[in-house]
Every structure is written in structure tokens, then in C-alpha cells.
Design a protein around this motif. Structure first.
Motif, short mmCIF file in Angstrom:
data_model
loop_
_atom_site.label_atom_id
_atom_site.label_comp_id
_atom_site.label_asym_id
_atom_site.label_seq_id
_atom_site.Cartn_x
_atom_site.Cartn_y
_atom_site.Cartn_z
N PRO A 118 37.28 -23.06 8.87
CA PRO A 118 37.11 -21.74 8.24
C PRO A 118 37.77 -21.64 6.88
O PRO A 118 37.35 -20.85 6.03
N GLY A 119 38.82 -22.44 6.64
CA GLY A 119 39.51 -22.36 5.37
C GLY A 119 38.69 -22.86 4.19
O GLY A 119 39.04 -22.60 3.04
N CYS A 120 37.59 -23.57 4.44
CA CYS A 120 36.75 -24.06 3.36
C CYS A 120 35.91 -22.94 2.76
O CYS A 120 35.61 -22.96 1.57
N ASN A 121 35.53 -21.94 3.58
CA ASN A 121 34.71 -20.82 3.11
C ASN A 121 33.41 -21.30 2.46
O ASN A 121 33.04 -20.87 1.37
N LEU A 122 32.71 -22.19 3.18
CA LEU A 122 31.46 -22.74 2.66
C LEU A 122 30.36 -21.68 2.70
O LEU A 122 30.04 -21.17 3.78
N PRO A 123 29.72 -21.34 1.56
CA PRO A 123 28.56 -20.43 1.58
C PRO A 123 27.27 -21.24 1.62
O PRO A 123 27.15 -22.27 0.92
N TRP A 124 26.31 -20.81 2.40
CA TRP A 124 25.07 -21.57 2.48
C TRP A 124 24.33 -21.57 1.15
O TRP A 124 23.56 -22.49 0.84
N GLN A 125 24.58 -20.54 0.31
CA GLN A 125 23.90 -20.49 -0.98
C GLN A 125 24.30 -21.67 -1.88
O GLN A 125 23.54 -22.07 -2.75
N LEU A 126 25.52 -22.21 -1.67
CA LEU A 126 25.91 -23.40 -2.44
C LEU A 126 25.06 -24.60 -2.03
O LEU A 126 24.62 -25.38 -2.87
N LEU A 127 24.82 -24.75 -0.72
CA LEU A 127 23.93 -25.82 -0.27
C LEU A 127 22.54 -25.63 -0.83
O LEU A 127 21.87 -26.61 -1.21
N ALA A 128 22.09 -24.37 -0.89
CA ALA A 128 20.76 -24.10 -1.45
C ALA A 128 20.71 -24.46 -2.93
O ALA A 128 19.70 -25.00 -3.41
N GLY A 129 21.80 -24.17 -3.68
CA GLY A 129 21.82 -24.53 -5.10
C GLY A 129 21.75 -26.02 -5.30
O GLY A 129 21.01 -26.51 -6.18
N ILE A 130 22.49 -26.78 -4.48
CA ILE A 130 22.45 -28.24 -4.60
C ILE A 130 21.09 -28.77 -4.15
O ILE A 130 20.50 -29.65 -4.78
N GLY A 131 20.57 -28.23 -3.05
CA GLY A 131 19.26 -28.67 -2.58
C GLY A 131 18.16 -28.40 -3.59
O GLY A 131 17.18 -29.16 -3.68
N LYS A 132 18.31 -27.31 -4.36
CA LYS A 132 17.31 -26.99 -5.38
C LYS A 132 17.29 -28.04 -6.48
O LYS A 132 16.23 -28.55 -6.85
N VAL A 133 18.47 -28.38 -7.02
CA VAL A 133 18.49 -29.30 -8.15
C VAL A 133 18.31 -30.75 -7.72
O VAL A 133 17.92 -31.60 -8.54
N GLU A 134 18.62 -31.07 -6.46
CA GLU A 134 18.49 -32.45 -6.00
C GLU A 134 17.06 -32.80 -5.61
O GLU A 134 16.58 -33.90 -5.89
N SER A 135 16.37 -31.90 -4.92
CA SER A 135 15.04 -32.25 -4.41
C SER A 135 14.05 -31.10 -4.43
O SER A 135 12.97 -31.24 -3.86
N GLY A 136 14.41 -29.99 -5.10
CA GLY A 136 13.49 -28.86 -5.06
C GLY A 136 13.29 -28.33 -3.66
O GLY A 136 12.18 -28.04 -3.25
N GLN A 137 14.43 -28.22 -2.90
CA GLN A 137 14.40 -27.76 -1.50
C GLN A 137 13.45 -28.61 -0.67
O GLN A 137 12.51 -28.12 -0.05
N ALA A 138 13.72 -29.93 -0.68
CA ALA A 138 12.91 -30.89 0.10
C ALA A 138 11.44 -30.80 -0.30
O ALA A 138 10.55 -30.67 0.53
N ARG A 139 11.22 -30.87 -1.64
CA ARG A 139 9.86 -30.82 -2.21
C ARG A 139 9.12 -29.57 -1.76
O ARG A 139 7.96 -29.62 -1.34
N GLY A 140 9.80 -28.44 -1.84
CA GLY A 140 9.15 -27.19 -1.47
C GLY A 140 9.04 -27.00 0.03
O GLY A 140 8.22 -26.20 0.49
N GLY A 141 9.87 -27.72 0.79
CA GLY A 141 9.86 -27.56 2.25
C GLY A 141 8.81 -28.38 2.95
O GLY A 141 8.34 -27.99 4.03
N LYS A 142 8.48 -29.54 2.41
CA LYS A 142 7.49 -30.40 3.08
C LYS A 142 8.19 -31.23 4.15
O LYS A 142 8.54 -32.39 3.95
N VAL A 143 8.44 -30.58 5.28
CA VAL A 143 9.14 -31.21 6.40
C VAL A 143 8.35 -30.95 7.68
O VAL A 143 7.52 -30.04 7.75
N ASP A 144 8.63 -31.79 8.70
CA ASP A 144 7.95 -31.59 9.98
C ASP A 144 8.73 -30.60 10.83
O ASP A 144 9.70 -29.98 10.38
N ALA A 145 8.30 -30.45 12.09
CA ALA A 145 8.91 -29.45 12.96
C ALA A 145 10.38 -29.73 13.24
O ALA A 145 11.13 -28.81 13.57
N ASN A 146 10.80 -30.98 13.11
CA ASN A 146 12.21 -31.33 13.34
C ASN A 146 13.04 -31.28 12.07
O ASN A 146 14.24 -31.57 12.11
#
Length: 605
Positions: A118-146
Motif C-alpha cells: 500500500p505504501g507504493c500508492n500505484l495508480p492504474w492511470q500510470l500503467l495506462a500512460g506507460i501502456g499508451k506510449v509503449e504499445s498503444g494499449q496493446a495495439r488498440g486492445g487486440k487481445v484474446d479472451a485471456n
């Protein structure tokens, strides 16, 4: 930055007023968070202070300083929740949409890490920011059901040509390249970093960098390394720079982070906005300028008469103007070099690849006794080496009253140098049956092991009455002779053994008698069956036994768990008859001389 702003204004500004508003909005929303580019890194795509003479090393970063998408968020940022807007938009700008599976993975990673760190205070929006610049949110969300990308996401070959030079570390297992490494997956981990931080967040039995759930969990743990508190700006910046050591990268991720904090919405998988403009695709036309020039270049000087100084003619006797000899050249100052950043400290919990049960045999115990063996596990990394300092929590689950020392249902222990963690003593209660002891790594709940434990009843193989007189009593009284029975197993005392005591009409009967001797229970009711438990000496003492109202021969049948039994005969007699007393006879009274004349014989005639 100016190029991006110009691009945005060309796309969205239709008047001078709109352009002025756009610039004001950018300054208000992003300027406080932006960090100016350093003087020695105008392109922004190298570690600050690295100079212009060396490509990035990739050391100490999650991605090996691989390229990323440089597009910035739109100026029309989403409204904060609860604010109103006059625009006919319900879901918000398209750029604020995040594919459903990707958004779920970010939020699940935040929830998991907040529960363990809990002391890290990780916000999911930070992961979203990194995911955006790294892969465009997994190429726009081209993922399977898993949550696995429909095709692998691979960065460029890190062969030192414009990028870091990282030789192969995974034999091509993740990136398909057995010569050099490449960043892999929606969060773009290089294989060596993934080997340390990779997670199995979707519990499918494998750590897959191309799975958004696994990758988001690993990214969150990586960002929280070294006890960072991401609520602090300094720690937040350090965390982002540990992912890619570029100031422009920091600014780009921070911009998206702030943008997503103002509002997002979910879109179907595969429909997200895919960004353009990568950091390795700068330049004009079809000839991009490589972001990492190994050496600075400048045009070679060419001899020319234009502007060249000509020697001034001198008259005889006048000193000629001679150019003074060149001074000794100064040694060029070496550009400052940032020392390799210290790799993030990997918590022991993250290094654990699996928990294995150490052979302890069956976990069994009889009621109210201590288990002879304790649940024991070994914490191992991906190579099978032991991991010391791992906190392992042992939890008792299932219907049981078995407990660890002190009555606890869960305890936490730390693995030793051999990676071994053993639970403390486990004691059975009165309940019989099976239950489970689960061992889980604290901070990495996907790593767990389970043990099945069984509690059986304590038994005896011999049951005898301690010496005493025969049991007899008359009706309406109580048996006065004490009754004590001892239980043993293999010749040793058997404490805690349940013994059933039953009054029967004869030894051949299996059901309790309906008349004759009886006991009284706590409520004062008549009972002819009791269940008693042997004490620490393997003894039971019968409570008061009443004879009842009917004389006859009865029996006490005592049966211990395990099937062994013994019989004690009971005799009830009727009380002796009381003899009737014989009455004493009395004599007739004699006639007195008074009041009654005495007859005299008649005279003879």
C-alpha cells in the motif's frame, strides 16, 4: 514538443481564437508537470548527461530504452467525473477510451499491488500512460479472451545501431531472436527484465510478456521497486525514468498519466485509438533521422577563396604581419556521463517463481494432539535456486478446530538461506476429518502450495476396570462401590479417548435397557447411556449409578473408540422382608371376693 503542438493546432484549430485557447489549455493543463529537455539531449531520447558520442546502453531500464510512441494527449482533455459539458459527447474523446481487457488488467494490477504494497500508492492511470506510449494499449486492445495479444508485440533489434546493444539473454524464447534481445509485449519488457519481474497474474500457469494481465502486474511491481511512493513527484519521476531513461519519455508518459486521471471510458477490445509517431521514426519524408547518432556530424570544411584573409603586402623595412603561432590546444572536456543507474532492488516475493512442498509425509494427528510433522515449503526462482527472505503465510482453511500455536488460524514465516519455510506446530482439536493448510507468498499471491491434513479420533486397544468390589445394590438405592476404567493403546496410557457407557439387560443386548440401573444427566433426567473421555492418565470414573426399582441381573458395557470393550456385571436385589411380630397372650381375671357370691355345693338330698 513544439512539433506536436503545431500538429495539434493544424488539426484542430480553425481560428485564431481557437488557437489561442488551445495554447492556453496546454499551458494550464500540462506545463506544471512537464520537465524541460536537458541541454545535452535536445532530442530527449537519451539519458540526461550521456553526451552525444554514445548510444544508450539500456542498462537499468525495463525496456532497454527501446523506442516508444511520442504522440501527446489531445488538448480537449476529458472532463473530471461529475463535471458537465455542453458538447454532445457521452463517452468522451476517442483518445480517452481504453480497451476493456486492457483497462481491466490495469485496474486489477493496481488492486493487487495496493493490497500487498500500500505504501507504493500505484495508480492504474500510470500503467495506462506507460501502456499508451509503449504499445498503444496493446495495439488498440487486440487481445484474446485471456488478455494475450493476437500476435506478439516486438520492439526493434537492440543491436547497438541507434539503440542499446543488448546481446541475447533468453535464447529467443520470448523475442524469437537468439542474437540480440528485443522488447516484448504490450508493456515492452526486455527478456532479461522479464526473467526477474515477470508475473502470472491471470493464473494460467505461465508468465507471458504478451499477456496484458501478466505484463501490467509486472510493470506495477517494477515501478514500485526500491520502496518508492508514487504519490511523491520525485519517486514518480524516478519510476518512469527507470522504465526508459529519457526525459522526453518522462514528459510523454506524465502527459498521458494526467490526461487519464481527468477521465477515461471503456471501449471494446480491438477498437482503441492506435498512436503514430514513434521516437525512432523522426525525420522528413521517407528518410527518418535515427534518434541515437553514434557521433555528432558536421559538414567537412572546403577550401574557398571567398572571404579568405589575404596577406597584406609590406614595404621594404616594414615588419610583415605574421599570424601568431597557434596556442597549445586545450584538452577537450569530456562530456558528462551519467553512471549506470542502480538496478531496482527486486523484492524476494517477486523473484519467487514457485513454491514447492517439501516431503513431510502425511499430515495426520488424533484429536487434541500435536501433528508430528509441520507443513513445509521451498521458495524457488525460475532457475530452481532457493530464494531467502520470502514471507510465506500459512493459512488453515476448511471445517476444523485445528490451530497453530496460540490458537491462530494463519501465521507468517520467512524462508531461510535454503529457501525453506516451515509452519509452526499444528495442533488438532476435537473435530475429526480433513482440512487444508495453504501456503502463499506474501506480495505474490499467485505463488501458493497446499497441504491436506487429517484428524482422526484417539483410540484404545485395551479397556479394563481398575480393581474394585462387585457391583450390587438393592432397589431404590445407589451403587456405593467406585467404578474406574483404564484405557491403553499398545501398552501406553490412552488419554482423550471417548468411551461409551451403556446399561443393558444382558451382555448379549446391543440396546440400552428400559428399566433397572440408571444415571442422571445434568438436567436430572434418567439416562442409561453416557459418553465419557479418559483423562490424562487414561482413566474414566463413572458418575453415581442408581439401582432402580426392579431387581435382577444387569450389565455395564463400556466401549472405547477403536472397538475395544469391557463388561461389568450389576446385581440389583430386592430389600429383605421384615418379620411380623407375634402378640403376647393374656390370662382371664380371677373372681374377687366382693360383689360376687361364691357358689357353694348343693346339699345332697
Amino acid at each position: 514538443m513544439s512539433a506536436h503542438l503545431g500538429r495539434r493546432l493544424r488539426k484542430g484549430a480553425t481560428s485564431g481564437a481557437v488557437m489561442a485557447a488551445a495554447v492556453a489549455a496546454l499551458a494550464a493543463s500540462q506545463a506544471p508537470e512537464m520537465i524541460p529537455s536537458p541541454a545535452d539531449n535536445a532530442g530527449g531520447d537519451r539519458a540526461i548527461g550521456a553526451g552525444d558520442t554514445a548510444p544508450p546502453s539500456g542498462d537499468g531500464s525495463a525496456t532497454g530504452d527501446s523506442p516508444y510512441y511520442t504522440v501527446l494527449p489531445p488538448l480537449n482533455t476529458p472532463n473530471k467525473p461529475g463535471t458537465s459539458t455542453n458538447l454532445p459527447v457521452i463517452t468522451g474523446p476517442a483518445e480517452a477510451g481504453i480497451p476493456a481487457s486492457v483497462l481491466s488488467a490495469y485496474k486489477r494490477a493496481e488492486q493487487s499491488i495496493r493490497s500487498t504494497d500500500p505504501g507504493c500508492n500505484l495508480p492504474w492511470q500510470l500503467l495506462a500512460g506507460i501502456g499508451k506510449v509503449e504499445s498503444g494499449q496493446a495495439r488498440g486492445g487486440k487481445v484474446d479472451a485471456n488478455g494475450t495479444t493476437l500476435s506478439p508485440i516486438l520492439g526493434p533489434v537492440l543491436n547497438g545501431v541507434g539503440f542499446a546493444d543488448i546481446s541475447d539473454t533468453d535464447r529467443g524464447a520470448y523475442d524469437g531472436d537468439s542474437t540480440h534481445d528485443r522488447a516484448v509485449g504490450p508493456m515492452q519488457f526486455i527478456p532479461s527484465t522479464w526473467a526477474t519481474w515477470g508475473q502470472d497474474a491471470n493464473s494460467d500457469g505461465k508468465r507471458d510478456p504478451n499477456n496484458i494481465y501478466d505484463a501490467a502486474q509486472a510493470a506495477g511491481l517494477y515501478l514500485c521497486a526500491n520502496d518508492r511512493n508514487l504519490a511523491l513527484k520525485a519517486d514518480l519521476d524516478r519510476a518512469i525514468l527507470s522504465y526508459n531513461r529519457s526525459r522526453e519519455y518522462l514528459n510523454t508518459v506524465t502527459s498521458w498519466f494526467e490526461y487519464y486521471k481527468r477521465g477515461t471510458h471503456q471501449v471494446p477490445d480491438g477498437t482503441g485509438v492506435f498512436p503514430v509517431d514513434r521516437s525512432d521514426d523522426r525525420g522528413r519524408g521517407d528518410r527518418p533521422t535515427p534518434p541515437f547518432s553514434p557521433f555528432p556530424t558536421s559538414p567537412d570544411p572546403k577550401p574557398s577563396d571567398t572571404g579568405a584573409p589575404k596577406p597584406k603586402p609590406t614595404r621594404p623595412g616594414e615588419p610583415s604581419e605574421v599570424t601568431p603561432p597557434p596556442t597549445k590546444p586545450t584538452t577537450p572536456t569530456k562530456p558528462p556521463v551519467t553512471p549506470p543507474s542502480k538496478p531496482p532492488t527486486v523484492p524476494p516475493a517477486v523473484r519467487v517463481d514457485r513454491l514447492t512442498t517439501v516431503s513431510t509425509g502425511q499430515l495426520t494427528a488424533t484429536t487434541e494432539s500435536v501433528f508430528a510433522k509441520a507443513p513445509t515449503v521451498a521458495a524457488l526462482d525460475a532457475s530452481g535456486a532457493p530464494v531467502a527472505g520470502v514471507s510465506v503465510r500459512f493459512e488453515i482453511t476448511g471445517t476444523t478446530d485445528a490451530r497453530f500455536a496460540g490458537g491462530a488460524t494463519s501465521v507468517t514465516v520467512t524462508s531461510g538461506s535454503a529457501g525453506i519455510a516451515a509452519a509452526p506446530s499444528l495442533r488438532a482439536g476435537e473435530k475429526t476429518g480433513a482440512f487444508t493448510v495453504r501456503a502463499v507468498v506474501v506480495g505474490n499471491s499467485a505463488k501458493a502450495a497446499e497441504f491436506t491434513a487429517t484428524v482422526t479420533e484417539r483410540q484404545a486397544d485395551a479397556l479394563v476396570r481398575v480393581a474394585g468390589d462387585p457391583l450390587s445394590a438393592t432397589t431404590g438405592t445407589a451403587f456405593t462401590q467406585p467404578v474406574q476404567v483404564k484405557a491403553t493403546v499398545k501398552g501406553a496410557l490412552a488419554p482423550g479417548v471417548l468411551v461409551e457407557v451403556k446399561v443393558v439387560a444382558s451382555a448379549a443386548d446391543t440396546e440400552a435397557s428400559t428399566e433397572g440401573p440408571y444415571f442422571k444427566n445434568a438436567a436430572g433426567d434418567t439416562v442409561r447411556t453416557l459418553v465419557l473421555k479418559t483423562d490424562a492418565n487414561g482413566l474414566i470414573s463413572l458418575p453415581e449409578l442408581l439401582a432402580g426399582d426392579k431387581a435382577g441381573e444387569y450389565a455395564l458395557i463400556l466401549t472405547a473408540r477403536g472397538g475395544v470393550s469391557t463388561e461389568i456385571k450389576l446385581t440389583v436385589t430386592a430389600p429383605a422382608a421384615t418379620p411380623t411380630p407375634t402378640p403376647t397372650p393374656t390370662s382371664d381375671p380371677s373372681p374377687s371376693g366382693t360383689g360376687s357370691p361364691e357358689a357353694s355345693p348343693s346339699p345332697s338330698a
